[in-house]
Design a protein around this motif. Structure first.
Motif, PDB file in Angstrom:
ATOM      1  N   PHE A   1       0.816  -1.207   0.000  1.00 52.21           N
ATOM      2  CA  PHE A   1       0.000   0.000   0.000  1.00 52.21           C
ATOM      3  C   PHE A   1       0.861   1.272   0.000  1.00 52.21           C
ATOM      4  N   ALA A   2       2.149   1.128  -0.229  1.00 48.08           N
ATOM      5  CA  ALA A   2       3.027   2.294  -0.284  1.00 48.08           C
ATOM      6  C   ALA A   2       2.604   3.200  -1.443  1.00 48.08           C
ATOM      7  N   PRO A   3       2.677   4.543  -1.267  1.00 50.84           N
ATOM      8  CA  PRO A   3       2.232   5.463  -2.324  1.00 50.84           C
ATOM      9  C   PRO A   3       2.878   5.195  -3.675  1.00 50.84           C
ATOM     10  N   SER A   4       4.155   4.816  -3.685  1.00 51.54           N
ATOM     11  CA  SER A   4       4.844   4.590  -4.951  1.00 51.54           C
ATOM     12  C   SER A   4       4.299   3.383  -5.704  1.00 51.54           C
ATOM     13  N   LEU A   5       3.628   2.491  -4.975  1.00 48.43           N
ATOM     14  CA  LEU A   5       3.096   1.281  -5.604  1.00 48.43           C
ATOM     15  C   LEU A   5       1.601   1.377  -5.901  1.00 48.43           C
ATOM     16  N   MET A   6       0.982   2.495  -5.540  1.00 51.97           N
ATOM     17  CA  MET A   6      -0.455   2.629  -5.705  1.00 51.97           C
ATOM     18  C   MET A   6      -0.850   3.227  -7.050  1.00 51.97           C
ATOM     19  N   LYS A   7       0.132   3.728  -7.809  1.00 51.95           N
ATOM     20  CA  LYS A   7      -0.180   4.400  -9.066  1.00 51.95           C
ATOM     21  C   LYS A   7      -0.872   3.463 -10.050  1.00 51.95           C
ATOM     22  N   LEU A   8      -0.312   2.272 -10.234  1.00 50.79           N
ATOM     23  CA  LEU A   8      -0.878   1.332 -11.198  1.00 50.79           C
ATOM     24  C   LEU A   8      -2.262   0.831 -10.785  1.00 50.79           C
ATOM     25  N   PRO A   9      -2.476   0.420  -9.516  1.00 52.84           N
ATOM     26  CA  PRO A   9      -3.833  -0.006  -9.124  1.00 52.84           C
ATOM     27  C   PRO A   9      -4.880   1.097  -9.270  1.00 52.84           C
TER      28      PRO A   9
ATOM     29  N   LYS B   1      -4.764   3.610 -11.364  1.00 47.17           N
ATOM     30  CA  LYS B   1      -5.000   3.806 -12.795  1.00 47.17           C
ATOM     31  C   LYS B   1      -5.947   2.744 -13.332  1.00 47.17           C
ATOM     32  N   ALA B   2      -5.713   1.493 -12.926  1.00 54.19           N
ATOM     33  CA  ALA B   2      -6.596   0.405 -13.371  1.00 54.19           C
ATOM     34  C   ALA B   2      -8.021   0.610 -12.873  1.00 54.19           C
ATOM     35  N   PHE B   3      -8.151   1.089 -11.633  1.00 55.42           N
ATOM     36  CA  PHE B   3      -9.477   1.301 -11.054  1.00 55.42           C
ATOM     37  C   PHE B   3     -10.226   2.405 -11.787  1.00 55.42           C
ATOM     38  N   LEU B   4      -9.556   3.506 -12.061  1.00 53.81           N
ATOM     39  CA  LEU B   4     -10.212   4.653 -12.675  1.00 53.81           C
ATOM     40  C   LEU B   4     -10.493   4.448 -14.158  1.00 53.81           C
ATOM     41  N   LEU B   5      -9.579   3.770 -14.864  1.00 50.96           N
ATOM     42  CA  LEU B   5      -9.716   3.635 -16.310  1.00 50.96           C
ATOM     43  C   LEU B   5     -10.521   2.409 -16.717  1.00 50.96           C
ATOM     44  N   HIS B   6     -10.530   1.395 -15.889  1.00 54.51           N
ATOM     45  CA  HIS B   6     -11.191   0.152 -16.286  1.00 54.51           C
ATOM     46  C   HIS B   6     -12.491  -0.086 -15.523  1.00 54.51           C
ATOM     47  N   ILE B   7     -12.456   0.024 -14.206  1.00 50.43           N
ATOM     48  CA  ILE B   7     -13.656  -0.273 -13.430  1.00 50.43           C
ATOM     49  C   ILE B   7     -14.633   0.896 -13.473  1.00 50.43           C
ATOM     50  N   LEU B   8     -14.148   2.096 -13.160  1.00 54.30           N
ATOM     51  CA  LEU B   8     -15.011   3.277 -13.209  1.00 54.30           C
ATOM     52  C   LEU B   8     -14.928   3.922 -14.589  1.00 54.30           C
ATOM     53  N   THR B   9     -15.384   3.216 -15.604  1.00 59.55           N
ATOM     54  CA  THR B   9     -15.371   3.777 -16.956  1.00 59.55           C
ATOM     55  C   THR B   9     -16.312   4.973 -16.994  1.00 59.55           C
TER      56      THR B   9
END
Length: 213
Positions: free
Chosen positions: A175-183, A185-193
């Motif tokens: 859950f470190a900030p540096s590792l949260m960018k990809l999840p 992005k996936a959440f905003l671009l794919h799940i919350l279309t």
């Protein structure tokens, strides 16, 4: 089974499994929404689900998500049919489908919440004392044997990633900030279309206005 039927390990064969389960889940979704609302609403639900970026991505991936979605939808649909008809076949079919869904990915056990709700709508508080509902839970729980088997199998294999021995410290580090960018992005671009979010908000507000007016 796909590899045995195709005569060896083929990537297209494993992808075909996801494709077939994805197509089947769209069919179940259409039948379910048509029964809940109307054929027109079911068509639009089918259309947006088929073109959802997340569905398009998972429908061809070598993962078990398409199977989980199919089994979960089938469990909900068949239980709804049971509540309508009171036929044992629908009830047993729902339990077996739910067991497949949980056996595919364990967190789909949360689908028991709408199952309990539908049972409560049908029987009231008696849903918590009727033996057949405990039989339902027993069938679903049998899928946990699969996880025990896989845990035992993982002890004898040198796996690159072993979910059965995930360190607690490593979990929190993920859950470190540096590792949260990809999840994110996936959440905003794919799940919350964009279209999905707009229609979801519209449907929610529309039902809310109907309730209070």
């Amino acid at each position: 089974w796909a590899y045995k039927l195709t005569g060896g390990v083929h990537e297209w064969a494993s992808r075909a499994v996801s494709v077939l389960f994805s197509l089947a889940s769209l069919l179940i979704l259409y039948l379910f929404i048509r029964r809940l609302a109307s054929e027109k609403v079911a068509f639009f639900a089918f259309f947006f689900a088929a073109l959802s970026p997340m569905n398009v991505a998972l429908a061809r991936s070598i993962q078990c998500d398409a199977t989980m979605v199919f089994a979960g939808l089938l469990a909900l649909y068949t239980f709804y049919r049971y509540c309508e008809s009171d036929q044992w076949g629908w009830f047993l079919g729902s339990a077996l489908a739910m067991a497949l869904s949980v056996g595919t990915k364990i967190h789909s056990i949360c689908l028991l919440m709408p199952i309990v709700y539908m049972g409560w709508r049908k029987h009231g508080w008696a849903v918590f004392v009727k033996p057949k509902y405990y039989f339902y839970v027993l069938i679903v729980s049998l899928s946990l044997i699969w996880y025990y088997y896989m845990w035992k199998a993982s002890k004898n294999q040198a796996l690159a990633y072993d979910p059965f021995h995930y360190a607690l410290g490593g979990y929190w580090e993920s859950f470190a900030p540096s590792l949260m960018k990809l999840p994110l992005k996936a959440f905003l671009l794919h799940i919350l279309t964009p279209l999905g979010a707009i229609f979801f908000a519209f449907g929610m507000l529309r039902n809310t206005f109907k309730t209070y007016t």
